[in-house]
Design an enzyme around this catalytic site. Sequence first.
Site, PDB file in Angstrom:
ATOM      1  N   HIS A  47      47.651  65.902  56.825  1.00 56.33           N
ATOM      2  CA  HIS A  47      48.780  66.364  57.599  1.00 56.33           C
ATOM      3  C   HIS A  47      49.140  64.853  58.519  1.00 56.33           C
ATOM      4  CE1 HIS A  47      48.962  70.271  56.944  1.00 56.33           C
ATOM      5  NE2 HIS A  47      47.610  70.793  57.299  1.00 56.33           N
TER       6      HIS A  47
ATOM      7  N   GLU B 284      43.023  67.944  58.068  1.00 57.81           N
ATOM      8  CA  GLU B 284      44.032  67.207  59.173  1.00 57.81           C
ATOM      9  C   GLU B 284      44.567  65.843  58.707  1.00 57.81           C
ATOM     10  OE1 GLU B 284      45.060  69.355  60.965  1.00 57.81           O
ATOM     11  OE2 GLU B 284      43.541  71.114  60.488  1.00 57.81           O
TER      12      GLU B 284
END
Length: 429
Positions: A28, A25
Amino acid sequence: MAVLAFVIGVLVVVVGLGVSIGLHEIGHLAPAKRFNVETSRYMIGLGPVLWSKKVGETEYGLKLLPIGGYISMAGMYAPVRQKTRIRGVLGTLVQDARDANHESLEGVDTSRAFFRLPVWKRIVIMLGGPFMNLLLALVLFTVLYSGIGLQQTTTTVAAVAECVVPAGTEAAECGTDDPASPAKAAGLLPGDTLVSIDGAQVATFAEASEIIQAHPDEELSVVVRRDGAEQELRLTPVLAEREIAGDDGEVTTQSVGFAGMTAQVARVQQPLWSGAQATGDSLVRVAGIIVQLPVRLWDTAVDLFTGQPRDADGPLSVVGVGRLAGEVAAAEAPILDRVGAMVGLLGSVNIALFVFNLIPLLPLDGGHVAIALWDGLKRAWAKLRGAPEPAPADATKFVPVALLVVVFMVAMGALLMAADLFNPITLGG
């Protein structure tokens, strides 16, 4: 004690999986913030929130189940004003997705929306997550191969046979008529390190064995290092039948030169590029499993209901990975062997996360990359024709497909968890 070790192994995988998801994550989040996309949430795990804290515009948190994670970016889908022309249930799903997307954009600075970014920036954001898993796998395999090392036979002699036992016999002791082994007759001792044979330097025991097997009934010069000093011995291998493993793994009986000594096994650190090679090999293996996933899942279901042993290279759920980790931790083996196995297991998990997320279907990262590429092709075609820039790609049309993917993933997870509980893959295969 074994139970405690098993629990520790499971906890190590849980923490390792949480770290892998968290880094995914971050892969991202970091480029999203770099490209000024509004990001409201960064969550590791699914289910109830255990802890969260808001820093700036982003809420960071941990959830109960370490089996997923997400970041919330404004405007993942471009707003579409017209009503869908798709009829029936699929049309309702698409329209509901469009309405929900409009509601999510209320009060949001759309100039910072994800869909406003150039195609390449959207691709960078979506590939950032899988790339982090690939990078972590590379680090883990490098630690395993070049840091911890692999179990290999060395050039140090572990044992010397007293005699030559005829092939095919099960005799545990030498008989009065059994000749002394060539290694014994040459004066080789346990602890000797082979330096050269027949004038050729040997770096591995396999190289030494190859020379010995190729020269039956020929006297060979053997230089060994004993107590820090080198000395030369004379070895004459005898012609004997021995089982030889070929490159394809098939074992055959051949007549070769035989000396009668075995090698010590130790961890040998591999070259630095070995981690990259192992990562590439794992990528190919996992990609093959993903390509055959429907067939593999069917085989898993059949094995579950028939009680047949499962394919040791088949897919696993989080439960299966945790179970294997527990078995590794509880195994009666040196601690370094167990640590190495755990590192390799976590490396394989990250390869699986990388490959699976690249599948070009929503809601996976590869699906968002496919939408961005479709948008880019539309714009490039319009520019080539001198036409006005088209509206952003309508990703909501693929909501029914995304729903099917989610249903498939839930069903797959349920099947694999059931198989891992009632018909598990164990260390023994």
